[in-house]
Design an enzyme around this catalytic site. Structure first.
Site, mmCIF file in Angstrom:
data_model
loop_
_atom_site.group_PDB
_atom_site.id
_atom_site.type_symbol
_atom_site.label_atom_id
_atom_site.label_comp_id
_atom_site.label_asym_id
_atom_site.label_seq_id
_atom_site.Cartn_x
_atom_site.Cartn_y
_atom_site.Cartn_z
ATOM 1 N N THR A 94 -5.243 -4.049 7.040
ATOM 2 C CA THR A 94 -3.569 -4.456 5.909
ATOM 3 C C THR A 94 -3.904 -5.881 7.626
ATOM 4 O OG1 THR A 94 -3.556 -3.199 4.491
ATOM 5 C CG2 THR A 94 -1.622 -4.564 4.568
ATOM 6 N N LYS A 170 -4.860 -7.150 -1.220
ATOM 7 C CA LYS A 170 -4.265 -6.406 -0.593
ATOM 8 C C LYS A 170 -2.770 -6.330 -0.612
ATOM 9 C CE LYS A 170 -3.389 -2.119 1.548
ATOM 10 N NZ LYS A 170 -3.553 -0.913 0.801
ATOM 11 N N LYS A 239 6.965 -4.336 7.148
ATOM 12 C CA LYS A 239 6.052 -5.088 7.972
ATOM 13 C C LYS A 239 4.792 -5.476 6.341
ATOM 14 C CE LYS A 239 1.693 -3.956 8.399
ATOM 15 N NZ LYS A 239 0.636 -3.027 8.812
#
Lengths: 295, 295, 295, 295
Positions: A94, A170, A239
């Site tokens: 990711t 994603k 994040k």
């Protein structure tokens, strides 16, 4: 098929084992060798240089974030050109849209094949070969990876030609989870003030309009305040929300809900919840409403 | 069982028919008689005064909002006392927590039985007797309504003693839908800028983490920009978000996502989308990102 | 005093001239020489390398942003050590807290003197020697700059030992302006719907509670919709709000108003207002309320 | 001039005295007679019915909120018609736009004169006859009040024909103060994390761009955390922000900053700060950033 794996973290290790179980010849590399211990005995080929992992049909990299990807694939500008021309590099991390674009460009310039294929699923899904794989890149290259994907996931979704598209899916999928947490947090806080048990509300929601996995899982984690030990740590959640905000900002898209969640997660960090599950975002919401912790 | 029905709107009419189909003796009252036309021929007892509807085992009221409920049950202070002591009044409207509390109080003072039982489901679900019923109030009173509930819904959830609890569950359920719309809107807007089709993203989401009805329905409505004709009009959506904000404010709970959605829906009204489905909230988000309408 | 100046942009040029006017010996360097044209005739010493500007008592750098500062002071790792030990480098740019910290560290490591001294004031204030200077760093070093500061500003504020503190004050000052714009935008939008002229409201505000410069200037710009030509361009405004958000995020401080303004400015960019003054943020607010442009 | 005053609260009492000092014949009514004690000895005419106060040239009402205004002027439908036709009723309360419109309508229907004239200024400004008066309504009626206004305020601003316009200006002025508090709160929180004293920042701001009264006063209150005793209590602040949101919502204007402040003030209430000054909103912001109270 010959499959290399770089990165033996919580996801990489079960992925490597499932590839072996799927009948592939598996070559793994990890920065710290300790993680690979014992794998040789299981029949996995352990190598001491990433170069040796990138000569098969597919090279799967399962690194943790932009920095780790950059360290392996971009800081050493000899690495990508060292990949075999037939090898398809599949990045499952990711990472940011920007890093995804840099990776794509670096492979294209070197004439190497690159597919982006992040996954949905936690380590237990990886172990059960039940990952959902979101793949983007040259269709033929993605097709070449199919046997490997079949060994590790329950389904592969093809998104499009540009690998960055898979990163975006994603990132936005994770944003949808974040929003689910925030939404449950707000609803539960108000319901608690009216003596409605979050668990009772959750049962109704998941049996009517919100029967999906994310609602079942996160709805229960929050209702039961199961924030420790964390399944996915607060700073990783922050994040990921930042990845959404950066991708959006780069294209001038306001995402006010993402901004709001960014602020709430930031407060969670400030309150010292950095070691908790990111669902503890709901704890911030409850505190802002003056609600006590469940005992 | 003897069941009265007050309010023959888009929900009330199919509910009355399903009660008849369920073998109950049904007495209906509607402010405007036109809606009841033809029902007598079907075997439903049509009356010209609400008083006549409130003498059976259960009186179901299916009114549109606070004002309608107030007009029938509170402005005429003889009405609630006129209900038969054995009759359980079941209010199925989506009303404010405050109005729910006033209704409860008025019935208690008059020594009459009151259950709050809002439903999840649109008119088609009502017609198919597939409503989800969220009931709260005295347990014995709710139990007394079971035969009627079985004829109109697929499942009844009992939330607790205080009828207001059911109103809260309904209000927060609608807030969860609103948040789903906002979240899809933001994700789609960013994805579109990266050439990822909303429909492709939706397919992935609904087949992985977000497989519930709300995500399937609203995700598709927004992806396809099917905002007219409306399934649920913008002003009703705004009203429902306001119900959430008012219930929260009354107990000092900040609901920042609800506030944000309130602002977005307000902008939708200002842009002239008042006749569209409330999912057109996503249109506001797309425009804020400079995205054109799909052709 | 011997003063070097690096960067002859809209601010640097008038600053250099005022230093000369103040009786200093002025040496200037600019990346593109064209900006320095004619200055030699005025009595300013024009040099072709930044190295030659950093040998006097004070070196003032007036660069546009992090990237420009990094290019001159950090990418060439011989530059800072080339400064004379007696020279105090005064960075007047509005840069990020992170870049401020890196600059400070690089000077400290090389044993060179560094002061951060961003200014409040637009080019016209610079020309009139009316800048407000916010200085932080070693007190003796700041004192050494006093004669130069007196030639270019109307007042110097000393904030503290750590140069980064001055960057923070500048960043938060700009955030306060941004918030002023947003606030006026929202108030005006509502007032316009009630037929109250923004100008009438502004007159009342500036004569009662909000008599400061920012309110007078920006309140009038917005009331009169004077967004072109820009005094301070939209993307610079967005950059500054991002500096605030980054500085806050680095210390886990939620700044919800800054997040909100970030989203609004992002929408302004998406709507194509990138060439307008950042006060056109108010135009976004007006449009969200369905208000037409003034003719 | 003959002036009646209804409402002897913290503002009404000094206003009545200044009217007397200004040479007017003053007749006062207060619901609880205790507040009027001693006024007769000073030369003020104290009456026991509001009817007796509304027969002069001007009737000034200084009531606390919508409810108090409604109680006196609307619930008794004989009261407005009892005003002398020559009497101009001046309502100085901070009330909702909706209540302002109802008052206006009630006076018009009865053929009585109505001016809305809320003020800016706290009780000490009222005592010093330094109020700022924002007046709207029929111009001749406002002019008739000039001698009274001169005795109690330092300046009168005329906003327009429709009395509601003055209510809007007052409401939006208070929103601007709320936004000032929020903005200082966010800036201070970040600055504190970088060891910049809020007081130092405040000095720079008020001497450069933000030299108005609101910034001086509230900036200092927040920097010094002087939240008790309150100058203006938290619930009143929340009420005023709600007035802004309601006025905006009625015309489909999103006010995202007002929504955000609503949420923060709501959290302040939930944290138990209801007895503090509304500037303690900044305390909420500081806590959300993990900052301790100053000792």
């Amino acid at each position: 098929m010959d499959v290399g794996v770089i990165g033996l973290g919580a996801m990489g290790l079960p992925v490597a084992r499932n590839l072996l179980k799927g009948g592939h010849r598996v070559t793994v590399y990890n920065r710290t060798l300790g993680r690979a211990e014992g794998l040789a005995a299981e029949g996995i080929h352990v190598v001491e240089s990433p170069y040796a992992a990138g000569q098969g049909d597919v090279l799967i990299s399962l690194l943790s974030d932009d920095r780790a990807v950059e360290a392996v694939f971009l800081n050493d500008d000899q690495f990508i050109p060292s990949l075999a021309p037939k090898t398809v590099h599949v990045s499952m991390a990711t990472i940011s849209a920007a890093m995804g674009a840099r990776l794509y460009e670096a492979h294209s310039e070197a004439g190497r094949q690159y597919v982006s294929a992040p996954v949905f699923g936690r380590p237990d899904a990886a172990a059960a070969a039940k990952l959902f794989i979101v793949a983007a890149g040259d269709k033929a290259a993605v097709d070449q990876c199919a046997p490997a994907f079949e060994s590790i996931g329950q389904r592969t979704f093809y998104v499009g030609d540009n690998p960055v598209m898979a990163n975006l899916v994603k990132i936005m999928g994770n944003f949808m989870i974040a929003s689910t947490i925030e939404t449950f947090g707000e609803a539960y806080a108000t319901l608690r003030k009216y003596d409605v048990e979050p668990g009772a509300f959750l049962e109704i929601m998941t049996n009517t309009l919100f029967g999906g996995t994310a609602h079942k899982n996160y709805g229960a984690i929050i209702a039961e305040e199961r924030f420790s030990p964390p399944g996915f740590k607060m700073p990783l959640g922050l994040k990921d929300v930042n990845l959404a905000l950066e991708a959006a900002a780069a294209k001038s898209v306001p995402m006010p809900t993402a901004s709001l969640i960014h602020d709430q997660l930031t407060s969670a960090m400030a309150r010292g919840y950095g070691e908790m599950d990111w669902a503890a975002l709901a704890q911030v919401i409850a505190e802002n409403a003056g609600l006590p912790k469940k005992s």
